[in-house]
Design an enzyme around this catalytic site. Structure first.
Site, short mmCIF file in Angstrom:
data_model
loop_
_atom_site.label_atom_id
_atom_site.label_comp_id
_atom_site.label_asym_id
_atom_site.label_seq_id
_atom_site.Cartn_x
_atom_site.Cartn_y
_atom_site.Cartn_z
N GLU A 35 -10.96 -33.22 25.65
CA GLU A 35 -10.69 -33.11 26.87
C GLU A 35 -10.05 -31.60 26.86
O GLU A 35 -9.87 -30.57 25.77
CB GLU A 35 -9.04 -33.44 27.22
CG GLU A 35 -8.61 -33.49 28.42
CD GLU A 35 -8.61 -35.61 28.74
OE1 GLU A 35 -9.89 -35.35 29.44
OE2 GLU A 35 -8.58 -36.44 28.17
N HIS A 36 -10.82 -31.35 28.24
CA HIS A 36 -11.29 -29.68 28.76
C HIS A 36 -11.46 -29.42 27.82
O HIS A 36 -11.90 -27.86 27.31
CB HIS A 36 -10.04 -28.74 28.62
CG HIS A 36 -8.69 -29.14 29.79
ND1 HIS A 36 -8.65 -27.78 30.59
CD2 HIS A 36 -8.01 -30.35 29.62
CE1 HIS A 36 -7.34 -28.62 31.74
NE2 HIS A 36 -7.31 -29.74 30.76
N THR A 37 -12.79 -30.13 26.88
CA THR A 37 -14.17 -29.33 26.60
C THR A 37 -15.54 -29.69 27.40
O THR A 37 -15.83 -28.67 26.56
CB THR A 37 -13.96 -30.88 25.04
OG1 THR A 37 -13.80 -31.75 25.88
CG2 THR A 37 -13.18 -30.29 23.91
N ASP A 38 -15.11 -30.13 28.14
CA ASP A 38 -16.32 -30.19 29.15
C ASP A 38 -16.75 -28.73 29.85
O ASP A 38 -18.15 -28.06 29.42
CB ASP A 38 -15.87 -31.10 30.43
CG ASP A 38 -14.89 -30.68 31.05
OD1 ASP A 38 -14.67 -29.91 31.01
OD2 ASP A 38 -15.74 -31.34 32.24
N GLY A 124 -7.13 -41.32 43.45
CA GLY A 124 -5.94 -39.95 42.77
C GLY A 124 -5.55 -39.94 41.16
O GLY A 124 -4.79 -39.03 41.26
N GLY A 126 -6.73 -39.88 37.85
CA GLY A 126 -7.66 -39.49 36.99
C GLY A 126 -8.38 -40.53 36.91
O GLY A 126 -8.95 -40.47 35.51
N SER A 129 -12.53 -42.87 40.71
CA SER A 129 -12.52 -43.32 41.68
C SER A 129 -13.62 -42.52 42.86
O SER A 129 -14.34 -43.06 43.26
CB SER A 129 -11.54 -43.74 42.64
OG SER A 129 -10.99 -42.36 43.48
N GLU A 162 -20.90 -34.11 44.85
CA GLU A 162 -19.06 -33.82 45.13
C GLU A 162 -18.93 -32.54 44.51
O GLU A 162 -18.05 -31.97 45.07
CB GLU A 162 -18.79 -34.50 43.65
CG GLU A 162 -16.99 -34.03 42.99
CD GLU A 162 -16.47 -35.26 42.87
OE1 GLU A 162 -16.85 -36.22 42.69
OE2 GLU A 162 -14.96 -35.69 42.88
N ASP A 174 -17.48 -37.79 34.89
CA ASP A 174 -17.08 -38.59 35.43
C ASP A 174 -18.52 -39.40 35.95
O ASP A 174 -18.67 -40.68 35.90
CB ASP A 174 -16.20 -37.60 36.49
CG ASP A 174 -15.00 -37.15 36.37
OD1 ASP A 174 -14.47 -37.77 34.90
OD2 ASP A 174 -13.95 -36.63 37.25
P1 ADP Z 1 -10.34 -39.49 41.54
O1 ADP Z 1 -11.39 -39.49 40.77
O2 ADP Z 1 -9.04 -39.02 40.05
O3 ADP Z 1 -9.26 -41.04 41.94
P2 ADP Z 1 -10.38 -37.67 43.33
O4 ADP Z 1 -9.31 -37.16 44.17
O5 ADP Z 1 -11.51 -36.63 42.68
O6 ADP Z 1 -9.56 -38.75 42.04
O7 ADP Z 1 -10.90 -38.55 44.39
C1 ADP Z 1 -10.14 -39.13 45.08
C2 ADP Z 1 -10.57 -39.43 46.33
O8 ADP Z 1 -11.76 -40.51 46.77
C3 ADP Z 1 -9.90 -40.45 47.38
O9 ADP Z 1 -8.53 -38.88 48.42
C4 ADP Z 1 -11.44 -40.72 48.49
O10 ADP Z 1 -11.14 -39.17 49.66
C5 ADP Z 1 -12.62 -40.91 48.02
N1 ADP Z 1 -12.70 -42.36 47.68
C6 ADP Z 1 -11.93 -43.06 46.50
N2 ADP Z 1 -12.32 -44.44 46.35
C7 ADP Z 1 -12.30 -44.62 47.30
C8 ADP Z 1 -12.17 -45.77 48.85
N3 ADP Z 1 -12.63 -46.87 47.83
N4 ADP Z 1 -11.98 -45.81 49.92
C9 ADP Z 1 -12.27 -44.34 50.53
N5 ADP Z 1 -11.98 -43.85 49.89
C10 ADP Z 1 -12.66 -43.25 48.39
MG MG Z 2 -13.04 -37.91 40.91
#
Ligand code: ADP
Ligand code: MG
Length: 385
Positions: A35-38, A124, A126, A129, A162, A174
């Site tokens: 963690e925090h190594t990247d 959101g 972590g 997504s 991103e 990621d």
């Molecule tokens: P994490 O990657 O940790 O989940 P992030 O803040 O990096 O959190 O990314 C989350 C964002 O990605 C969401 O707020 C949304 O904008 C987008 N997102 C992710 N999955 C979906 C989905 N299934 N449908 C719509 N937007 C999504």
């Molecule tokens: Mg993310």
């Protein structure tokens, strides 16, 4: 809830009144250790989760893309002209537009497409997504367009979407994890040269599992704290005359610390240098099939994040302590900190008991109930049909 792939197809039918050409899936991920190594040019060891984001997709005439998500009421449509104007596509659809933009920037002829998204990856928390969304869309567009883009070049492209289109400064972990991971393996990634190695991580064969605990802690000041940790590491590296903290060996740590003049910076450096070594030690144990023995390294990583890097919060520490007290072999926060998830290595038949112990420790302290999920290392992005 219905299967995520079926939901993506249903979303496609509802939005477009026709069947998708195919469905492409990409998983969420957790970082086992590192963690925090990247951003210190060091090592990370993520693995893919059995939770996935699915893109059901089909062609659309011209250079136009229409995307819907079960999480949003309305579809978003954009064309090549919109991509040329920064800020035209916003919010969640920017992750999709970013992928199209990034492909085009790399010189690919991206086919117009309709895409419907469904996901089991929590947003959101972590668990990435965002990378799952990018990777599922990327896989769909690469296949639909017959683009020449091998898997080893895809993570950079998704990262660019991103970083440069959405505007979120993330490393390469990621996207590498969600695209390149293999089932039953963790992905050993050297963040300096971006080389990868698939490390056997067959929890199932060892009678083990990973319990992922979503702390549900609000992310307090996470962005500012992240920036300050990063700045502190960069200052220390320049003070020590090395390109990055990755270049400080554990054997030279005491000497390096003696050359730094404040205690806080010393502790930040100690975390990064020892964390890199813990990743290497974990990889060695996994290569030797000694999966159970990585537990103490996970817990040491947590203590280092808590005491030296100071990025944990009470909910996170509570989850780790309760998991260990209930018999977890090791436990640590995973992700950048100030919230997010904890992972615990557990005997598979103890997973529910450890989850229950964490839930009751939360209740005792008056915290909102955590989310818990027992997982095995899953595969990276793939076409479903
Ligand atoms: P994490 O990657 O940790 O989940 P992030 O803040 O990096 O959190 O990314 C989350 C964002 O990605 C969401 O707020 C949304 O904008 C987008 N997102 C992710 N999955 C979906 C989905 N299934 N449908 C719509 N937007 C999504
Ligand atoms: Mg993310």
């Amino acid at each position: 809830m219905t299967d995520v792939a079926a939901r993506a197809t249903a979303g496609f039918r509802a939005a477009h009144g026709t069947e998708p050409t195919g469905r492409w899936a990409a998983p969420g991920r957790v970082n086992l250790i590192g963690e925090h190594t990247d951003y210190n040019d060091g090592f990370v060891l993520p693995f893919a989760l059995p939770l996935r984001t699915v893109a059901a997709a089909g062609p659309q005439d011209g250079e136009r893309w229409t995307v819907s998500s079960e999480l949003s009421d309305s579809a978003v449509s954009f064309d090549a002209g919109d991509l040329a104007s920064p800020g035209r596509v916003t919010d969640w659809a920017a992750y999709v537009a970013g992928v199209v933009w990034s492909l085009r920037e790399a010189g690919h002829r991206v086919p117009g497409a309709r895409i419907a998204i469904a996901s089991d990856v929590p947003l959101g928390s972590g668990l990435s997504s965002s990378a799952a969304l990018e990777a599922a869309v990327l896989a769909a567009l690469v296949d639909l367009g017959g683009l020449d883009l091998p898997a080893d070049r895809q993570p950079r492209l998704a990262q660019r979407a991103e970083n440069d289109y959405v505007g979120a400064p993330t490393g390469i972990m990621d996207q590498s994890a969600v695209i390149r991971c293999r089932a039953g393996h963790a992905l050993f990634l050297d963040c300096r040269d971006e080389s990868i190695e698939h490390i056997p991580f067959d929890l199932d064969a060892a009678g083990l599992a990973v319990l992922v605990i979503d702390s549900r802690a609000p992310h307090r000041h996470a962005d500012g704290e992240y920036a300050s940790r990063r700045a502190s590491c960069e200052r220390a590296a320049s003070r020590l005359g090395v390109p990055a903290l990755r270049d400080v060996a554990v054997a030279d740590l005491d000497d390096a610390l003696a050359r730094l003049d404040d205690d806080e910076t010393r502790r930040r450096v100690r975390h990064v240098v020892t964390e890199d070594q813990r990743v290497l030690d974990t990889v060695e144990l996994l290569r030797a099939g000694r999966v159970r023995e990585i537990g103490p390294l996970l817990t040491e990583s947590h203590i280092s994040m808590r005491d030296d890097f100071e990025i944990t919060v009470p909910e996170i520490d509570t989850a780790v302590e309760a998991a260990l007290a209930a018999g977890a072999l090791g436990a640590r926060m995973t992700g950048g900190g100030f919230g997010g998830c904890v992972l615990a290595l557990v005997d598979a038949d103890r997973a529910d008991a450890v989850a229950a112990a964490v839930t009751s420790a939360y209740a005792e302290r008056g915290f909102a109930a955590p989310g818990t999920l027992t997982v095995l290392p899953a595969a990276g992005a793939t076409r479903l049909d």
